[in-house]
Design an enzyme around this catalytic site. Structure first.
Site, short mmCIF file in Angstrom:
data_model
loop_
_atom_site.label_atom_id
_atom_site.label_comp_id
_atom_site.label_asym_id
_atom_site.label_seq_id
_atom_site.Cartn_x
_atom_site.Cartn_y
_atom_site.Cartn_z
N LYS A 1 -3.97 2.36 -22.42
CA LYS A 1 -5.04 2.69 -21.15
C LYS A 1 -5.61 3.62 -21.16
O LYS A 1 -6.89 3.74 -20.72
CB LYS A 1 -3.82 2.68 -20.08
N LYS B 1 -10.08 11.13 -14.05
CA LYS B 1 -9.00 11.81 -14.13
C LYS B 1 -8.14 11.57 -15.47
O LYS B 1 -7.68 12.15 -16.28
CB LYS B 1 -7.87 11.46 -13.07
N THR C 1 -1.11 4.72 -14.55
CA THR C 1 -1.66 5.22 -15.81
C THR C 1 -0.92 6.49 -16.07
O THR C 1 -0.88 7.42 -15.23
CB THR C 1 -3.26 5.47 -15.77
N CYS D 1 -10.31 6.63 -11.52
CA CYS D 1 -9.56 6.64 -12.94
C CYS D 1 -10.50 7.32 -13.94
O CYS D 1 -9.74 8.21 -14.68
CB CYS D 1 -9.44 5.26 -13.27
N PHE E 1 -21.76 -1.72 -19.79
CA PHE E 1 -21.47 -0.40 -19.65
C PHE E 1 -22.34 0.51 -20.52
O PHE E 1 -22.32 1.54 -21.05
CB PHE E 1 -20.11 -0.06 -20.50
P1 NAD Z 1 -3.49 4.76 -4.80
O1 NAD Z 1 -3.39 6.25 -4.17
O2 NAD Z 1 -4.29 3.75 -3.95
O3 NAD Z 1 -1.86 4.06 -4.17
C1 NAD Z 1 -0.59 4.87 -4.45
C2 NAD Z 1 0.19 4.46 -3.44
O4 NAD Z 1 1.51 4.94 -3.59
C3 NAD Z 1 -0.33 4.98 -2.05
O5 NAD Z 1 -0.38 3.73 -1.16
C4 NAD Z 1 0.82 5.98 -1.60
O6 NAD Z 1 1.21 6.09 -0.22
C5 NAD Z 1 1.98 5.49 -2.35
N1 NAD Z 1 3.02 6.29 -2.65
C6 NAD Z 1 3.08 7.82 -2.97
N2 NAD Z 1 4.11 8.08 -3.24
C7 NAD Z 1 5.26 7.09 -3.05
C8 NAD Z 1 6.67 6.74 -2.98
N3 NAD Z 1 7.37 8.05 -3.31
N4 NAD Z 1 7.24 5.80 -2.75
C9 NAD Z 1 6.36 4.69 -2.48
N5 NAD Z 1 4.72 4.78 -2.59
C10 NAD Z 1 4.48 5.92 -2.73
O7 NAD Z 1 -3.60 4.63 -6.10
P2 NAD Z 1 -3.91 3.47 -7.14
O8 NAD Z 1 -5.57 3.47 -7.06
O9 NAD Z 1 -3.28 2.15 -6.67
O10 NAD Z 1 -3.36 3.99 -8.44
C11 NAD Z 1 -2.07 3.86 -8.72
C12 NAD Z 1 -1.91 4.26 -10.27
O11 NAD Z 1 -2.63 2.76 -10.98
C13 NAD Z 1 -2.65 5.57 -10.86
O12 NAD Z 1 -1.76 5.83 -12.15
C14 NAD Z 1 -3.73 5.07 -11.52
O13 NAD Z 1 -4.48 5.70 -12.47
C15 NAD Z 1 -3.54 3.63 -11.99
N6 NAD Z 1 -4.65 2.69 -11.93
C16 NAD Z 1 -5.54 2.52 -10.89
C17 NAD Z 1 -6.63 1.60 -10.87
C18 NAD Z 1 -7.66 1.54 -9.89
O14 NAD Z 1 -8.68 0.96 -10.01
N7 NAD Z 1 -7.35 2.04 -8.58
C19 NAD Z 1 -6.85 0.93 -12.28
C20 NAD Z 1 -5.93 0.81 -13.24
C21 NAD Z 1 -4.70 1.80 -13.10
#
Ligand code: NAD
Length: 433
Positions: free
Chosen positions: A205, A264, A121, A261, A250
């Site tokens: 988003k 932030k 996001t 999410c 909701f």
């Molecule tokens: P997360 O923290 O669970 O996962 C991120 C991963 O990236 C971690 O495993 C971390 O070790 C890895 N990482 C960090 N730096 C790195 C690098 N340089 N190279 C390779 N890997 C690296 O985060 P998430 O919850 O999966 O969210 C990721 C994105 O997706 C965010 O922008 C979030 O807002 C968005 N998002 C999350 C959700 C959700 O439900 N969690 C849903 C939709 C969108």
């Protein structure tokens, strides 16, 4: 297709696994060596219902691989997804250091045409920044696409395999064609793949999450009003939710939204608006209401115990920010624990999945029970913070035997208030008389 997913967290692991499930060859990349080692051995790193089975199947069939090397991971891929963290920076705006750091690295190692996809996001304009970061070092052809992810933790596999819609922000026919082909198996029932420009996709988003957060804060304010007027928010919810224009989902009041999410993303959209000179007033109120709502139970608890929580002992059911996940980021339960322990109370908590994560953050500040009933031993009151299904119909006889006093503060409106009061409990919930 050959796919690379950079970042193997909640979104990256689910996306990578589900892309492999339709026959693609997927390499997931993460800088966390322990995570990569575990996943390579077939050990899942997050709790997500239904994920382990699909993960193991694809791992065993050789369609899913894990590595810490970006170069090795992206070498053969035609599409590279960035599923990296975008946490709030000091001022609340999304911190793009992970996304732009990887983009910079990609620029140094790309050798042929690839589509690089922002799945994280990210604020409007990030696709252009990613493009510039790659182009600074790589002079060959490539496209950057914005493809925000809408999966919900707890039902992420279903959401990914059968999305309500897929949003793709792309400006070249070549990238649109590849993305369309990749997603075709996921929208066979006819749900739309909506192509648009990158900026609109990025904003879609944030607008979606902010709208959902607005619905929650709105209902929490209606609940506040119900408490003051003697109305029942459950009735009001049903009354308004049966209007198609409003919808049933909701509309549940509680102790605020949490997770990685909504908090932030609301903050980031407020900041993005300010950067272009716009004051997004509604969202500021949404955030403000949520901050207060997280501690809505505290004055009720304090009043019940006559302003003295020192030496009181509380059981908390639920630590995850919502049921069916082990994710505790911005979980309301953590705010409750902080407030109670600062007032001199002690806490024993139970959560079916999230206790190891909480232990990792606050350690022995509280004790952890092995069952929901053990948590009640000698407690002056039970506080319900997460609506796990197993908390909905507990054995009230066991509860009565364990609790020191029959007092429940229910932050998720799990029980029928009349029934539970008839059983002799002091029961307080959200927005109900
Ligand atoms: P997360 O923290 O669970 O996962 C991120 C991963 O990236 C971690 O495993 C971390 O070790 C890895 N990482 C960090 N730096 C790195 C690098 N340089 N190279 C390779 N890997 C690296 O985060 P998430 O919850 O999966 O969210 C990721 C994105 O997706 C965010 O922008 C979030 O807002 C968005 N998002 C999350 C959700 C959700 O439900 N969690 C849903 C939709 C969108």
């Amino acid at each position: 297709m050959k796919i690379a997913v950079v970042g193997t967290g909640y979104v990256g692991l689910v996306s990578g696994t589900c892309f492999a499930e339709t026959g693609n060859k997927v390499t997931c990349i993460d800088i966390d060596e322990k995570k990569v080692a575990k996943l390579s051995k077939g050990e899942i790193t997050i709790y997500e219902p239904g994920l382990e089975k699909v993960f193991l199947r694809n791992l065993n069939e050789g369609r899913l691989k894990f590595t810490t090397s970006l170069e090795e991971g992206v070498k053969d891929a035609s599409i590279i997804f960035l599923a990296l963290p975008t946490p709030p920076g000091a001022d609340g705006s999304a911190d793009l250091k992970y996304v732009l750091g990887v983009a910079d690295h990609l620029g140094k190692i790309l050798t042929d045409y690839k589509v690089i996809v922002d799945k994280s996001t990210v604020p409007v304009g990030t696709a252009a920044k990613v493009h510039a970061a790659i182009a600074a070092n790589y002079k060959g052809e490539f496209d950057v696409v914005s493809n925000p992810e809408f999966l919900r933790e707890g039902v992420a596999v279903d959401d990914f395999m059968k999305p309500d819609r897929v949003v793709i922000g792309a400006s070249t026919e070549r990238a649109k064609k590849l993305m369309g082909e990749l997603y075709a198996p996921y929208v066979r029932q006819g749900n739309p793949v909506i192509f648009m420009d990158e900026k609109s996709a990025e904003l879609t988003k944030y607008a979606a999450n902010s709208f959902l957060a607005t619905k929650i804060s709105f209902m929490n304010e209606v609940a506040q009003l119900c408490e003051r007027l003697g109305a029942d928010v459950d009735m009001v919810r049903r009354g308004i939710g049966s209007d198609d224009r409003i919808g049933k989902r909701f509309l549940f009041p509680g102790i605020g939204y949490g997770g990685s999410c909504f908090p932030k993303d609301v903050q980031a959209l407020i900041m993005s608006s300010e950067e272009v000179g716009y004051d997004f007033q509604i969202l500021k109120a949404v955030e403000d209401v949520n901050e207060k709502q997280k501690l809505h139970l505290i004055p009720k608890i304090t009043k019940y115990f006559e302003n003295n929580l020192a030496g009181k002992h509380f059981a908390i059911w639920g630590l995850a920010f919502k049921p069916n996940t082990d994710d505790i980021r911005e979980a309301p339960a953590l705010y409750l624990i902080k407030s109670l322990t600062e007032a001199g109370a002690t806490v024993t908590a139970f959560d079916p999945e999230a206790m190891p994560n909480v232990k990792g953050v606050i350690g022995d500040k509280i004790t952890y029970a092995t069952s929901q009933y053990e948590a009640l031993d000698n407690a002056d009151a039970l506080i319900i913070a997460t609506e796990w299904a197993e908390f909905r119909t507990p054995d009230f006889e066991i509860m009565e035997a364990k609790l020191k006093t029959k007092v429940i503060f229910d932050g998720r409106n799990l029980f029928d208030a009349t029934q539970i009061r008839n059983a002799g409990y002091h029961y307080e919930s959200i927005g109900r008389p």
